[in-house]
Design a protein around this motif. Sequence first.
Motif, mmCIF file in Angstrom:
data_model
loop_
_atom_site.group_PDB
_atom_site.id
_atom_site.type_symbol
_atom_site.label_atom_id
_atom_site.label_comp_id
_atom_site.label_asym_id
_atom_site.label_seq_id
_atom_site.Cartn_x
_atom_site.Cartn_y
_atom_site.Cartn_z
ATOM 1 N N THR A 156 0.866 -1.176 0.000
ATOM 2 C CA THR A 156 0.000 0.000 0.000
ATOM 3 C C THR A 156 0.902 1.224 0.000
ATOM 4 O OG1 THR A 156 -0.197 0.151 2.418
ATOM 5 C CG2 THR A 156 -1.820 -1.222 1.283
ATOM 6 N N VAL A 157 0.373 2.340 -0.484
ATOM 7 C CA VAL A 157 1.188 3.554 -0.551
ATOM 8 C C VAL A 157 0.626 4.674 0.312
ATOM 9 C CG1 VAL A 157 2.151 3.009 -2.820
ATOM 10 C CG2 VAL A 157 0.038 4.344 -2.662
ATOM 11 N N SER A 158 -0.443 4.376 1.054
ATOM 12 C CA SER A 158 -1.065 5.404 1.890
ATOM 13 C C SER A 158 -1.837 4.743 3.018
ATOM 14 C CB SER A 158 -2.043 6.245 1.050
ATOM 15 O OG SER A 158 -3.152 5.436 0.667
ATOM 16 N N PRO A 159 -2.150 5.496 4.081
ATOM 17 C CA PRO A 159 -3.001 4.951 5.135
ATOM 18 C C PRO A 159 -4.356 4.485 4.591
ATOM 19 C CG PRO A 159 -1.931 6.945 5.912
ATOM 20 C CD PRO A 159 -1.638 6.831 4.436
ATOM 21 N N GLU A 160 -4.903 5.208 3.620
ATOM 22 C CA GLU A 160 -6.185 4.819 3.033
ATOM 23 C C GLU A 160 -6.071 3.461 2.350
ATOM 24 O OE1 GLU A 160 -4.691 7.844 2.546
ATOM 25 O OE2 GLU A 160 -5.998 8.965 3.914
ATOM 26 N N GLY A 161 -4.945 3.209 1.691
ATOM 27 C CA GLY A 161 -4.714 1.918 1.048
ATOM 28 C C GLY A 161 -4.607 0.798 2.065
ATOM 29 N N GLY A 206 1.601 0.996 11.060
ATOM 30 C CA GLY A 206 0.225 1.010 10.577
ATOM 31 C C GLY A 206 -0.702 -0.024 11.169
ATOM 32 N N LYS A 207 -0.350 -0.578 12.313
ATOM 33 C CA LYS A 207 -1.221 -1.588 12.930
ATOM 34 C C LYS A 207 -2.590 -1.003 13.279
ATOM 35 C CE LYS A 207 1.918 -2.538 16.028
ATOM 36 N NZ LYS A 207 3.031 -1.734 15.504
ATOM 37 N N THR A 208 -2.612 0.182 13.861
ATOM 38 C CA THR A 208 -3.887 0.803 14.219
ATOM 39 C C THR A 208 -4.643 1.256 12.966
ATOM 40 O OG1 THR A 208 -3.031 1.471 16.377
ATOM 41 C CG2 THR A 208 -4.989 2.621 15.580
ATOM 42 N N VAL A 209 -3.939 1.728 11.971
ATOM 43 C CA VAL A 209 -4.577 2.097 10.699
ATOM 44 C C VAL A 209 -5.248 0.862 10.103
ATOM 45 C CG1 VAL A 209 -4.099 2.824 8.319
ATOM 46 C CG2 VAL A 209 -3.087 4.063 10.234
ATOM 47 N N PHE A 210 -4.554 -0.274 10.127
ATOM 48 C CA PHE A 210 -5.126 -1.527 9.652
ATOM 49 C C PHE A 210 -6.382 -1.856 10.466
ATOM 50 C CE2 PHE A 210 -5.752 -6.044 9.392
ATOM 51 C CZ PHE A 210 -5.377 -6.390 8.102
ATOM 52 N N ALA A 211 -6.284 -1.720 11.784
ATOM 53 C CA ALA A 211 -7.435 -2.015 12.665
ATOM 54 C C ALA A 211 -8.630 -1.133 12.317
ATOM 55 C CB ALA A 211 -7.035 -1.830 14.126
ATOM 56 N N GLN A 212 -8.385 0.119 11.959
ATOM 57 C CA GLN A 212 -9.487 1.021 11.600
ATOM 58 C C GLN A 212 -10.215 0.539 10.346
ATOM 59 O OE1 GLN A 212 -7.158 4.606 11.345
ATOM 60 N NE2 GLN A 212 -7.455 5.101 13.516
#
Length: 182
Positions: free
Chosen positions: A18-23, A50-56
Amino acid sequence: MSTDAVRDAVRWPVEAATVSPEGTRALAAALAPLCRAGDVVLLVGDLGTGKTVFAQGFAGALGVAGPVTSPTFALVRHYRCGPDSSVRTLIHADVYRTGSVAEVTDLALAELVEEDAVALVEWGDLAAPALGDSALEVTLFAPDPVAEPEARRIAVVGRGRWSERARELASVLEPVAGRGVR
């Protein structure tokens, strides 16, 4: 094709970028519907990967309303999933501050997921010995935090009952494997 042949056809780890938090959120959202009650998903990676970003993204795909933040100090948070979700409850844990496998065991995460829930565990590599042999391990890497601070490589390995869903998991990741998701 037999279950063994399907399982053998997928090579672990299955990888994506992925190249961004959205990705990263989108990739997690694609994986979440594969979960069933009793599943454990272990998130592994250094601070800031990005563990929390993934969780979101994962929680959003399960219909969790409201903000999802890392339960670093609370250790465990319970979220009600949406009516169309395959599970009723998301148990989101962060075991970074635990001092031993015994402390992770005391959280009773394995028992909590038995009741129509799925567990998503940040710092899952620390918790793995307390959570049994069946888990989906998602490892997040920041390959070049200076030149591409938001880019991530994500490696997924299934064990136990996740091995039976290897083909399904690979087909979800296939559209993003080897290329960046925005």
